[in-house]
Design an enzyme around this catalytic site. Structure first.
Site, PDB file in Angstrom:
ATOM      1  CD1 TRP A   1      -1.473  -0.642  -6.661  1.00 28.54           C
ATOM      2  CD2 TRP A   1      -2.161  -1.129  -8.736  1.00 28.54           C
ATOM      3  NE1 TRP A   1      -2.194  -1.803  -6.607  1.00 28.54           N
ATOM      4  CE2 TRP A   1      -2.626  -2.131  -7.854  1.00 28.54           C
ATOM      5  CE3 TRP A   1      -2.460  -1.234 -10.094  1.00 28.54           C
ATOM      6  CZ2 TRP A   1      -3.389  -3.218  -8.292  1.00 28.54           C
ATOM      7  CZ3 TRP A   1      -3.224  -2.315 -10.531  1.00 28.54           C
ATOM      8  CH2 TRP A   1      -3.678  -3.291  -9.629  1.00 28.54           C
TER       9      TRP A   1
ATOM     10  CG  ASP B   1      -2.826   5.706  -6.702  1.00 31.05           C
ATOM     11  OD1 ASP B   1      -3.783   5.739  -5.905  1.00 31.05           O
ATOM     12  OD2 ASP B   1      -2.624   4.744  -7.482  1.00 31.05           O
TER      13      ASP B   1
ATOM     14  CE  LYS C   1      -7.063  -0.015  -3.302  1.00 25.81           C
ATOM     15  NZ  LYS C   1      -7.000  -1.477  -3.280  1.00 25.81           N
TER      16      LYS C   1
END
Length: 364
Positions: free
Chosen positions: A100, A170, A194
């Site tokens: 990511w 992030d 999540k």
């Protein structure tokens, strides 16, 4: 059959949250409507919307000079929005510690001069590299990290010192897992599926001075589509268009659960206990191993392998039969991955540890 869900996302939700959502599914309070049916301009939903933001501010101790935005599109859209919205001189630094972070870096390169400070790809992203501050760009628009690496199971224990350059993180797979000093960041972003709720909403926490106007005299900075501007969301309380109302409602329920269970300090204590239990079982095993440097191990995503792809498949299949589901590693790396987010109870981790020990004995 009760199962323990170790999925990396969409992930396990607190049972109490699901039960409350079920009780309110058909009619929320005395509204006579489901939250899914409500107008996002109505008073009932407005209270939910503002309540979610207020709880997030309280739980994370977000300073007043930061805006909380509810945006759709997941982290992938943030990979596009961040460079467009924070671009001033047209430079940004990146530490690539996983897939990511790599995507954020490659997408930003479409909009500005993206500098790769360092990467841990040389060892399959199994560690967090040491950072040489002299390599940082002193006038960069921002410095980007992915704080927890969902796929590879590593995390930043210590944040880089970026000085006056805004640090962008992030936090998709670690937000709400432990206390953070929000003032250390220029911008934090996290997709909800999540630790915050079901998929559909991405939370962006951004310092107000970083929110740019792209109209009038500022148009020379380049065109940014209306729905990709942080200012659009900030000026309209994230209600410029119809937001993901039900996802925001669910996020609010999760925040209530976090608060009622001791807040982020308690979450950290629980998560450290769960992670220590699982890592100890893996390290003590003759069959399993964890590839991540011990000092960089994630509290949220625990990866492990046997070294034999067929044996890994056998473990995953037998674990599923035992009620331990979604333990397969990411398709890009294989092996196993146990995501032990806030909502995973200690009993679930203990059940996995017991199964690891049993499988270890039976397959030596």
């Amino acid at each position: 059959m009760q199962v323990y869900n170790f999925s990396a996302g969409p992930a396990v939700l607190p049972r109490e949250v699901l039960q409350k959502a079920a009780a309110e599914l058909v009619a929320y309070g005395d509204s006579g409507q489901s939250v899914m049916e409500m107008s996002h301009r109505g008073a009932d939903y407005e209270a939910i919307h503002k309540g979610c933001e207020s709880l997030l501010r309280e739980v994370m101790a977000i300073p007043d000079n930061y805006k909380v935005l509810f945006i759709q599109g997941g982290s992938h859209m943030q990979f596009e929005m961040i460079p467009q919205n924070l671009r001033k001189v047209g430079k940004a630094d990146f530490v690539v510690t996983g897939q990511w972070a790599g995507k954020a870096y490659s997408e930003a390169a479409n909009y500005l001069e993206a500098k790769l400070i360092v990467s841990s790809k040389d060892k399959t992203f199994s560690y967090i590299p040491e950072l040489d501050k002299s390599a940082f760009t002193p006038d960069a628009d921002y410095f980007h990290i992915c704080q927890n690496n969902t796929i590879f199971g590593s995390r930043f224990v210590d944040l880089p010192d970026t000085g006056s350059v805004p640090l962008v993180s992030d936090m998709s797979s670690c937000i709400l897992s432990e206390p953070v000093d929000v003032s250390s960041f220029g911008l934090i972003y996290a997709c909800a599926q999540k630790n915050m709720g079901p998929s559909g909403v991405t939370v962006v926490i951004v310092r107000e001075d970083l929110i740019q106007d792209f109209e009038g005299a500022n148009a020379a900075r380049g065109h940014v589509p209306t729905m990709l501007r942080y200012k659009t969301y900030a000026d309209n309380d994230s209600l410029y268009n119809t937001p993901p109302t039900y996802s925001i409602y669910m996020c609010g329920l999760v925040l209530e659960w976090v608060k009622s269970n001791g807040g982020l300090a308690a979450m950290k204590e629980r998560n450290e206990k769960k992670a220590a239990l699982l890592y100890n079982a893996i390290d003590s095993s003759a069959l399993f191993s964890n590839p991540v440097a011990k000092k960089d191990r994630s509290l949220m995503n625990v990866t492990f392998v046997t070294g034999n792809a067929e044996l890994d498949k056998k473990f995953i299949a037998e674990a599923k039969s035992a009620g331990l589901v979604n333990l397969g590693g990411h398709r890009s790396v294989g092996g196993m991955r146990a995501s032990i987010y806030n909502a995973m109870p200690l009993e679930g981790v203990q059940a996995l540890v017991d199964f690891i020990e049993k499988f270890d004995k039976e397959n030596k």
